[in-house]
Design a protein around this motif. Structure first.
Motif, PDB file in Angstrom:
ATOM      1  N   PRO B  11       0.750  -1.125   0.060  1.00  0.00           N
ATOM      2  CA  PRO B  11      -0.141   0.007   0.147  1.00  0.00           C
ATOM      3  C   PRO B  11       0.813   1.465  -0.057  1.00  0.00           C
ATOM      4  O   PRO B  11       1.741   1.249   0.595  1.00  0.00           O
ATOM      5  N   VAL B  12       0.571   2.307  -0.779  1.00  0.00           N
ATOM      6  CA  VAL B  12       0.983   3.600  -0.959  1.00  0.00           C
ATOM      7  C   VAL B  12       0.139   4.692  -0.317  1.00  0.00           C
ATOM      8  O   VAL B  12      -0.963   4.641  -0.948  1.00  0.00           O
ATOM      9  N   VAL B  13       0.705   5.599   0.345  1.00  0.00           N
ATOM     10  CA  VAL B  13      -0.145   6.738   0.916  1.00  0.00           C
ATOM     11  C   VAL B  13       0.671   8.089  -0.139  1.00  0.00           C
ATOM     12  O   VAL B  13       1.937   8.027  -0.165  1.00  0.00           O
ATOM     13  N   ARG B  29      -4.809   6.132  -1.924  1.00  0.00           N
ATOM     14  CA  ARG B  29      -4.810   6.711  -0.674  1.00  0.00           C
ATOM     15  C   ARG B  29      -4.244   8.001  -0.643  1.00  0.00           C
ATOM     16  O   ARG B  29      -2.842   8.054  -1.028  1.00  0.00           O
ATOM     17  N   GLU B  59       0.612  11.206  10.698  1.00  0.00           N
ATOM     18  CA  GLU B  59      -0.341  10.663  11.664  1.00  0.00           C
ATOM     19  C   GLU B  59      -1.540  10.121  10.628  1.00  0.00           C
ATOM     20  O   GLU B  59      -1.886   9.054  10.684  1.00  0.00           O
ATOM     21  N   ALA B  61      -1.570   9.965   7.510  1.00  0.00           N
ATOM     22  CA  ALA B  61      -1.012   9.274   6.490  1.00  0.00           C
ATOM     23  C   ALA B  61      -0.869   7.964   6.920  1.00  0.00           C
ATOM     24  O   ALA B  61      -1.280   6.769   6.107  1.00  0.00           O
ATOM     25  N   LEU B  62      -0.626   7.478   8.250  1.00  0.00           N
ATOM     26  CA  LEU B  62      -0.352   6.061   8.747  1.00  0.00           C
ATOM     27  C   LEU B  62      -1.608   5.788   8.915  1.00  0.00           C
ATOM     28  O   LEU B  62      -1.867   4.440   8.473  1.00  0.00           O
ATOM     29  N   LEU B  65      -3.100   4.158   5.815  1.00  0.00           N
ATOM     30  CA  LEU B  65      -2.320   2.997   5.520  1.00  0.00           C
ATOM     31  C   LEU B  65      -3.002   1.775   6.213  1.00  0.00           C
ATOM     32  O   LEU B  65      -3.008   0.569   5.731  1.00  0.00           O
ATOM     33  N   GLU B  66      -3.474   2.211   7.372  1.00  0.00           N
ATOM     34  CA  GLU B  66      -4.289   1.173   8.124  1.00  0.00           C
ATOM     35  C   GLU B  66      -5.723   1.016   7.792  1.00  0.00           C
ATOM     36  O   GLU B  66      -6.519   0.066   8.186  1.00  0.00           O
ATOM     37  N   THR B  67      -6.201   1.922   6.929  1.00  0.00           N
ATOM     38  CA  THR B  67      -7.455   1.858   6.349  1.00  0.00           C
ATOM     39  C   THR B  67      -7.741   1.316   4.900  1.00  0.00           C
ATOM     40  O   THR B  67      -7.049   1.513   3.898  1.00  0.00           O
ATOM     41  N   GLU B  68      -8.795   0.182   5.170  1.00  0.00           N
ATOM     42  CA  GLU B  68      -9.008  -0.659   3.991  1.00  0.00           C
ATOM     43  C   GLU B  68      -9.597   0.128   2.783  1.00  0.00           C
ATOM     44  O   GLU B  68     -10.644   0.941   3.333  1.00  0.00           O
ATOM     45  N   VAL B  69      -9.315   0.277   1.765  1.00  0.00           N
ATOM     46  CA  VAL B  69      -9.838   1.192   0.760  1.00  0.00           C
ATOM     47  C   VAL B  69     -10.378   0.154  -0.507  1.00  0.00           C
ATOM     48  O   VAL B  69      -9.595  -0.605  -0.839  1.00  0.00           O
TER      49      VAL B  69
END
Lengths: 349, 77
Positions: B11-13, B29, B59, B61-62, B65-69
């Motif tokens: 995953p990339v933000v 993201r 924070e 951005a992190l 990364l922890e959020t399913e999209v």
């Protein structure tokens, strides 16, 4: 017939106000011609006249989209033109987005015909090609001389409300509009002819190019960032001071991979930006503003993230071709995986 | 670059200021940032407040990364 009245939109650079250090210039209105409007005037002969030029800094426009749009619209409205021209923006990304945004707004909200011009890889093209006529140009202002005749010809046609031909006849980027036309030969014959040409390995032109949808499925979310290794990547051109690998300030042909193992904080003594497409003053003073090593290091110590990967990857995303960017990332993505990186923060300017 | 990395499954933000561009290039993201020449900073703040601002953005951005999209998602406030 009276002359077609044109309002022209350009950025701070083409207005001669300045480069990146002036990219925050607010919209301003000037009577008559400024910069590339001269070339348009010459090409228009006596048929059209640039009555006013609106100028806006590229960063200002993009950072204040709604406000800039409203102000520029008001300025255009004052002159009640018959036609609105923006650019050419060539491969300048923010300029292209500004030209597309304002052209669409003038067309939709003021009902005035519009045309702009840019290079096919300009992000403004994908955003606005469906909405407005975008004349295809080369990737730099060096191609201005080639762009102006095509742009001015299409502009005059629009101003005179003449019928506009196909993209290849008029030189604009396809808007994805389909039109029914009569052809000499029926479809089945044309299809078989095309197939035979293909089998013979000859050149042929498809009548229906397939759109190129390249969506990538989102990576699965990370369960807990405090347990994984995260890498930093940037298109903002941050490099160790002195730019040891000479990454180009625009149209980059390479990327850099640099260790940040020994850094808790990037400073003006250790890092700088090689990017030539934005005002470098703030990044050169403190590169953490683009590549946030300081905060991630703190988070690592606080246990908020598992680990910050010891290398960062960087290039200059200024007029850099999509093909090159793809190639760079495909290469280093393999290394990231091999190094056990589980998530990436990618920063762009 | 975002897409080429994400193609591998990582995953990339994408942290950037001009969100429409990020959407066209295909980032999934997206965390909007401060300004083009200083996405993760604001030179008009004093250094302590500026770093706080940067912490907040990271924070976010992190969290992204922890959020399913399933689709392109812009993580506003």
């Amino acid at each position: 017939m009276s002359k077609i009245r044109v309002v022209h939109y350009i950025n701070q650079f083409f207005a001669g106000i300045g480069g990146e250090e002036k990219a925050d210039t607010k919209p301003e209105l000037r009577e008559g011609i400024v910069g590339p409007g001269m070339a348009l005037k010459a090409a228009f002969k006596e048929e059209a006249e640039v009555v006013a030029t609106v100028i806006c800094g590229d960063s200002y426009f993009n950072e204040n989209l709604e406000e800039a749009k409203a102000v520029v619209l008001d300025m255009v409205k004052k002159y009640d033109p018959d036609l609105f021209i923006a650019g050419p923006a060539f491969n300048a990304g923010r300029y292209g987005v500004a030209c597309g945004t304002i052209s669409k707004a003038v067309q939709d909200e003021l009902g005035i015909p519009v045309v702009t011009a840019m290079y096919p890889e300009n992000p403004g093209v994908d955003l606005f090609k469906k909405d407005v006529y975008i004349v295809q140009t080369g990737n730099s202002a060096a191609t201005m001389r080639k762009a102006i005749p095509v742009l001015s010809k299409l502009a005059l046609k629009l101003g005179k409300k003449e019928e506009i031909g196909s993209p290849s006849e008029e030189g604009y980027i396809s808007r994805g509009v389909r039109k029914n036309i009569f052809r000499e030969e029926r479809g089945s014959k044309r299809a078989v002819d095309m197939l035979i040409q293909k089998l013979k390995g000859e050149e042929f032109v498809t009548e229906y190019p397939m759109p190129n949808f390249d969506h990538v499925t989102p990576g699965k979310a990370v369960e807990d960032v405090s347990k994984i290794k995260i890498a930093l990547v940037t298109s903002g051109g941050i490099v160790p001071k002195g730019n040891p690998d000479h990454i180009e300030s625009s149209s980059a042909s390479k990327y850099g991979k640099y260790s940040i193992e020994e850094f808790d904080d990037l400073t003006h003594e250790t890092h700088e930006t090689a990017h030539g497409g934005y005002d470098p003053v703030y990044a050169n003073a403190n590169a953490d503003r683009v590549l946030p090593v300081d905060v991630l290091r703190d988070f690592e110590k606080e246990g908020k993230i598992g680990k910050l990967h010891k290398y960062f990857y960087t290039t200059v995303g200024n007029g850099t071709s999509v093909a090159n960017a793809k190639k760079f990332a495909a290469q280093y993505a393999k290394e990231l995986i091999a190094d056990g990186v589980k998530a990436v923060i990618l920063t762009s300017t | 670059m975002v897409k080429e990395i994400e193609r591998t499954g990582i995953p990339v933000v994408h942290m950037c200021t001009v969100v429409p561009i990020s959407l066209t290039v295909g980032a999934n993201r997206i965390v909007p940032t401060i300004a083009i020449p200083h996405p993760l900073g604001n030179p008009s703040l004093d250094p302590i407040d500026e770093k706080k601002l940067r912490r907040k953005l990271i924070e976010k951005a992190l969290k992204a990364l922890e959020t399913e999209v399933v689709d392109q998602t812009v993580f506003e406030d």
